[in-house]
Motif scaffolding. Structure first.
Motif, PDB file in Angstrom:
ATOM      1  N   ALA A  85      10.090  12.930   6.572  1.00 19.58           N
ATOM      2  CA  ALA A  85       9.178  11.794   6.689  1.00 19.58           C
ATOM      3  C   ALA A  85       8.860  11.203   5.327  1.00 19.58           C
ATOM      4  CB  ALA A  85       7.891  12.232   7.392  1.00 19.58           C
ATOM      5  N   LEU A  86       8.691  12.055   4.314  1.00 15.15           N
ATOM      6  CA  LEU A  86       8.392  11.585   2.958  1.00 15.15           C
ATOM      7  C   LEU A  86       9.520  10.712   2.427  1.00 15.15           C
ATOM      8  CD1 LEU A  86       6.711  11.783   0.259  1.00 15.15           C
ATOM      9  CD2 LEU A  86       8.173  13.757  -0.293  1.00 15.15           C
ATOM     10  N   LEU A  87      10.740  11.238   2.483  1.00 11.59           N
ATOM     11  CA  LEU A  87      11.879  10.490   1.961  1.00 11.59           C
ATOM     12  C   LEU A  87      12.152   9.244   2.804  1.00 11.59           C
ATOM     13  CD1 LEU A  87      14.241  13.506   1.141  1.00 11.59           C
ATOM     14  CD2 LEU A  87      12.835  12.188  -0.455  1.00 11.59           C
ATOM     15  N   GLY A  88      11.981   9.377   4.113  1.00 10.08           N
ATOM     16  CA  GLY A  88      12.192   8.234   4.983  1.00 10.08           C
ATOM     17  C   GLY A  88      11.216   7.110   4.697  1.00 10.08           C
ATOM     18  N   ALA A  89       9.959   7.463   4.417  1.00  8.30           N
ATOM     19  CA  ALA A  89       8.940   6.450   4.134  1.00  8.30           C
ATOM     20  C   ALA A  89       9.181   5.787   2.786  1.00  8.30           C
ATOM     21  CB  ALA A  89       7.551   7.087   4.172  1.00  8.30           C
ATOM     22  N   ILE A  90       9.521   6.576   1.774  1.00  9.25           N
ATOM     23  CA  ILE A  90       9.713   6.014   0.438  1.00  9.25           C
ATOM     24  C   ILE A  90      10.919   5.079   0.406  1.00  9.25           C
ATOM     25  CG2 ILE A  90      10.279   6.544  -1.970  1.00  9.25           C
ATOM     26  CD1 ILE A  90       8.671   9.124  -1.664  1.00  9.25           C
ATOM     27  N   HIS A 137       9.131   6.298 -11.054  1.00  5.54           N
ATOM     28  CA  HIS A 137       8.625   7.037  -9.892  1.00  5.54           C
ATOM     29  C   HIS A 137       9.289   8.412  -9.821  1.00  5.54           C
ATOM     30  CE1 HIS A 137       6.866   3.258  -8.537  1.00  5.54           C
ATOM     31  NE2 HIS A 137       8.047   2.691  -8.706  1.00  5.54           N
ATOM     32  N   ILE A 138       8.491   9.456  -9.922  1.00  2.00           N
ATOM     33  CA  ILE A 138       8.999  10.824  -9.780  1.00  2.00           C
ATOM     34  C   ILE A 138       8.426  11.404  -8.500  1.00  2.00           C
ATOM     35  CG2 ILE A 138       8.944  13.161 -10.724  1.00  2.00           C
ATOM     36  CD1 ILE A 138       9.206  11.986 -13.475  1.00  2.00           C
ATOM     37  N   VAL A 139       9.318  11.802  -7.612  1.00  2.00           N
ATOM     38  CA  VAL A 139       8.926  12.340  -6.304  1.00  2.00           C
ATOM     39  C   VAL A 139       9.087  13.860  -6.349  1.00  2.00           C
ATOM     40  CG1 VAL A 139       9.341  12.277  -3.823  1.00  2.00           C
ATOM     41  CG2 VAL A 139       9.737  10.224  -5.213  1.00  2.00           C
ATOM     42  N   VAL A 140       7.976  14.579  -6.170  1.00  2.00           N
ATOM     43  CA  VAL A 140       7.968  16.037  -6.250  1.00  2.00           C
ATOM     44  C   VAL A 140       8.036  16.630  -4.844  1.00  2.00           C
ATOM     45  CG1 VAL A 140       6.690  18.065  -7.042  1.00  2.00           C
ATOM     46  CG2 VAL A 140       6.607  15.939  -8.366  1.00  2.00           C
ATOM     47  N   THR A 141       8.955  17.559  -4.634  1.00  4.70           N
ATOM     48  CA  THR A 141       9.103  18.217  -3.331  1.00  4.70           C
ATOM     49  C   THR A 141       8.836  19.707  -3.474  1.00  4.70           C
ATOM     50  OG1 THR A 141      11.478  18.625  -3.639  1.00  4.70           O
ATOM     51  CG2 THR A 141      10.834  16.509  -2.656  1.00  4.70           C
ATOM     52  N   ALA A 163       3.078  16.869  -5.099  1.00  2.46           N
ATOM     53  CA  ALA A 163       2.144  16.860  -6.229  1.00  2.46           C
ATOM     54  C   ALA A 163       0.904  16.040  -5.923  1.00  2.46           C
ATOM     55  CB  ALA A 163       2.842  16.305  -7.470  1.00  2.46           C
ATOM     56  N   GLY A 164       0.807  15.524  -4.705  1.00  3.65           N
ATOM     57  CA  GLY A 164      -0.340  14.720  -4.325  1.00  3.65           C
ATOM     58  C   GLY A 164      -0.261  13.274  -4.766  1.00  3.65           C
ATOM     59  N   VAL A 165       0.911  12.836  -5.201  1.00  2.51           N
ATOM     60  CA  VAL A 165       1.102  11.462  -5.659  1.00  2.51           C
ATOM     61  C   VAL A 165       1.540  10.583  -4.491  1.00  2.51           C
ATOM     62  CG1 VAL A 165       2.425   9.953  -7.189  1.00  2.51           C
ATOM     63  CG2 VAL A 165       1.683  12.206  -7.987  1.00  2.51           C
ATOM     64  N   ALA A 166       0.861   9.442  -4.338  1.00  2.00           N
ATOM     65  CA  ALA A 166       1.204   8.495  -3.279  1.00  2.00           C
ATOM     66  C   ALA A 166       2.267   7.520  -3.784  1.00  2.00           C
ATOM     67  CB  ALA A 166      -0.037   7.724  -2.844  1.00  2.00           C
ATOM     68  N   HIS A 167       3.277   7.287  -2.946  1.00  2.00           N
ATOM     69  CA  HIS A 167       4.395   6.431  -3.328  1.00  2.00           C
ATOM     70  C   HIS A 167       4.492   5.230  -2.400  1.00  2.00           C
ATOM     71  CE1 HIS A 167       6.224   9.313  -6.179  1.00  2.00           C
ATOM     72  NE2 HIS A 167       5.710  10.217  -5.359  1.00  2.00           N
ATOM     73  N   GLU A 168       4.761   4.080  -2.986  1.00  2.00           N
ATOM     74  CA  GLU A 168       5.016   2.886  -2.198  1.00  2.00           C
ATOM     75  C   GLU A 168       6.456   2.905  -1.678  1.00  2.00           C
ATOM     76  OE1 GLU A 168       4.274  -0.341  -4.796  1.00  2.00           O
ATOM     77  OE2 GLU A 168       2.091  -0.069  -4.805  1.00  2.00           O
ATOM     78  N   THR A 169       6.703   2.101  -0.678  1.00  2.00           N
ATOM     79  CA  THR A 169       8.065   1.984  -0.169  1.00  2.00           C
ATOM     80  C   THR A 169       8.936   1.282  -1.203  1.00  2.00           C
ATOM     81  OG1 THR A 169       7.259   1.841   2.096  1.00  2.00           O
ATOM     82  CG2 THR A 169       9.504   1.072   1.682  1.00  2.00           C
ATOM     83  N   ALA A 170      10.077   1.889  -1.502  1.00  2.00           N
ATOM     84  CA  ALA A 170      10.987   1.317  -2.501  1.00  2.00           C
ATOM     85  C   ALA A 170      11.780   0.170  -1.890  1.00  2.00           C
ATOM     86  CB  ALA A 170      11.942   2.390  -3.007  1.00  2.00           C
ATOM     87  N   GLY A 171      12.225  -0.717  -2.736  1.00  2.00           N
ATOM     88  CA  GLY A 171      13.055  -1.816  -2.273  1.00  2.00           C
ATOM     89  C   GLY A 171      14.513  -1.396  -2.144  1.00  2.00           C
ATOM     90  N   ALA A 172      15.315  -2.311  -1.689  1.00  2.00           N
ATOM     91  CA  ALA A 172      16.736  -2.032  -1.483  1.00  2.00           C
ATOM     92  C   ALA A 172      17.475  -1.779  -2.791  1.00  2.00           C
ATOM     93  CB  ALA A 172      17.389  -3.194  -0.734  1.00  2.00           C
ATOM     94  N   GLU A 211       0.831  -1.205   0.000  1.00  2.00           N
ATOM     95  CA  GLU A 211       0.000   0.000   0.000  1.00  2.00           C
ATOM     96  C   GLU A 211       0.871   1.263   0.000  1.00  2.00           C
ATOM     97  OE1 GLU A 211      -3.323   0.265  -0.162  1.00  2.00           O
ATOM     98  OE2 GLU A 211      -3.301  -1.891  -0.495  1.00  2.00           O
ATOM     99  N   PRO A 212       0.411   2.339  -0.698  1.00  2.00           N
ATOM    100  CA  PRO A 212       1.148   3.588  -0.680  1.00  2.00           C
ATOM    101  C   PRO A 212       1.291   4.123   0.744  1.00  2.00           C
ATOM    102  CG  PRO A 212      -0.534   3.590  -2.409  1.00  2.00           C
ATOM    103  CD  PRO A 212      -0.767   2.382  -1.569  1.00  2.00           C
ATOM    104  N   ARG A 213       2.452   4.658   1.057  1.00  2.00           N
ATOM    105  CA  ARG A 213       2.713   5.137   2.418  1.00  2.00           C
ATOM    106  C   ARG A 213       3.023   6.618   2.473  1.00  2.00           C
ATOM    107  NH1 ARG A 213       7.350   1.860   5.013  1.00  2.00           N
ATOM    108  NH2 ARG A 213       6.876   3.341   6.673  1.00  2.00           N
ATOM    109  N   ALA A 214       3.385   7.230   1.358  1.00  2.00           N
ATOM    110  CA  ALA A 214       3.841   8.616   1.407  1.00  2.00           C
ATOM    111  C   ALA A 214       3.276   9.387   0.232  1.00  2.00           C
ATOM    112  CB  ALA A 214       5.366   8.651   1.384  1.00  2.00           C
ATOM    113  N   VAL A 215       2.839  10.620   0.499  1.00  2.00           N
ATOM    114  CA  VAL A 215       2.264  11.474  -0.535  1.00  2.00           C
ATOM    115  C   VAL A 215       3.175  12.677  -0.735  1.00  2.00           C
ATOM    116  CG1 VAL A 215       0.271  12.862  -1.214  1.00  2.00           C
ATOM    117  CG2 VAL A 215      -0.070  10.730   0.061  1.00  2.00           C
TER     118      VAL A 215
END
Length: 272
Positions: free
Chosen positions: A119-124, A102-106, A9-18, A2-6
């Motif tokens: 928190a956003l970067l930590g969650a992703i 995956h593009i993460v907008v800050t 841009a309002g986009v929800a991101h799942e946790t990335a793998g290693a 499930e997505p954990r971080a928004v």
């Protein structure tokens, strides 16, 4: 998963793998990714991403924050691209969407926004403990700022010359300066009709200049020097104004740099 971080841009991101492969087009975010312990996953950065100096030299450059080398990014096969609303061109980001999953907008606009950025970067990227430690350090600095009383000052914060350019009050820079009761002039906001977030002006056509107590010459994006300060000090239009150089990275870089930046401003204001 499930997505954990928004993101901004309002986009929800799942946790990335290693095995996430990260390209950052934002200098202050690049520094923050290293602070989160993501060294091995950072595969690309801009030429302006210069901190931490001993680590970024090992990361491939992909152009600048505006002049991005799309082919260089494509060759790195990134899974994640970190961008910022103010610093990167929207058209370029849209082109990158064609091949970056995956593009993460800050878009932090105040010092307090760094808490949600951590928190956003930590969650992703699965660095929640590291992100929490950064948050605790910044909260300590913000509490320290809140407990101190500083005399109100109106400041002109210069970021460019030819033409002269400053900052509106709804910018991150202006919000940082307000921590020590320094208020930017002119009193404009970029969201207002016809107003720019980084307005240009002329000293001969700036009636609000009479209300300026202090002129701050930033070290970036234009690198103001002592010679520029001395030249302005000789300008009769600026008589009685205090004119000084200021470290632009400390004031304008968000992310992990904000922790040191708040301490820097507290020291500057206390010495004023």
């Amino acid at each position: 998963m499930e997505p954990r971080a928004v993101d901004a841009a309002g986009v929800a991101h799942e946790t990335a793998g290693a095995n996430a492969r990260i390209v950052s087009l934002v200098p202050s975010i690049t520094e923050t990714l290293f602070a989160l312990g993501l060294d091995r996953q950072i595969v690309g950065r801009t030429g302006f991403c210069v901190h931490p100096r001993d680590k970024v030299r090992e990361v491939r450059k992909v152009g600048g924050t505006k002049a991005v080398n799309l082919d260089a990014i494509r060759a790195l096969h990134p899974t994640h691209l970190i961008v910022n609303i103010d610093e990167n061109e929207r058209d370029t980001v849209e082109q990158l969407r064609a091949f970056v999953p995956h593009i993460v907008v800050t878009h932090p606009q105040t010092p307090q926004d760094n808490l949600s950025l951590y928190a956003l970067l930590g969650a992703i990227f699965d660095r929640m403990q590291q992100a929490q430690r950064l948050s605790e350090r910044l909260e300590d600095r913000l509490r320290e700022a809140a407990t101190q009383a500083f005399a109100a000052q109106n400041v002109l914060y210069l970021i460019w010359r030819e033409p002269w350019m400053t900052v509106a009050r709804d910018t991150y820079i202006a919000a940082m300066l307000r921590l020590v009761n320094w208020h930017t002039l002119p009193d404009v906001r970029g969201g207002a009709a016809g107003a720019a977030r980084y307005p240009t002006f002329e000293f001969d056509d700036a009636p609000w200049l009479a209300g300026v107590d202090r002129i701050l010459l930033s070290s970036e994006p234009y690198r103001f020097t002592q010679a520029h300060r001395d030249a302005l000090a000789r300008d009769s239009r600026l008589a009685t104004r205090r004119i000084e150089l200021i470290d632009g990275e400390m004031v304008s870089w968000y992310g992990v740099r904000a922790i040191e930046g708040v301490a820097y401003l507290l020291k500057r204001a206390s010495a004023a």
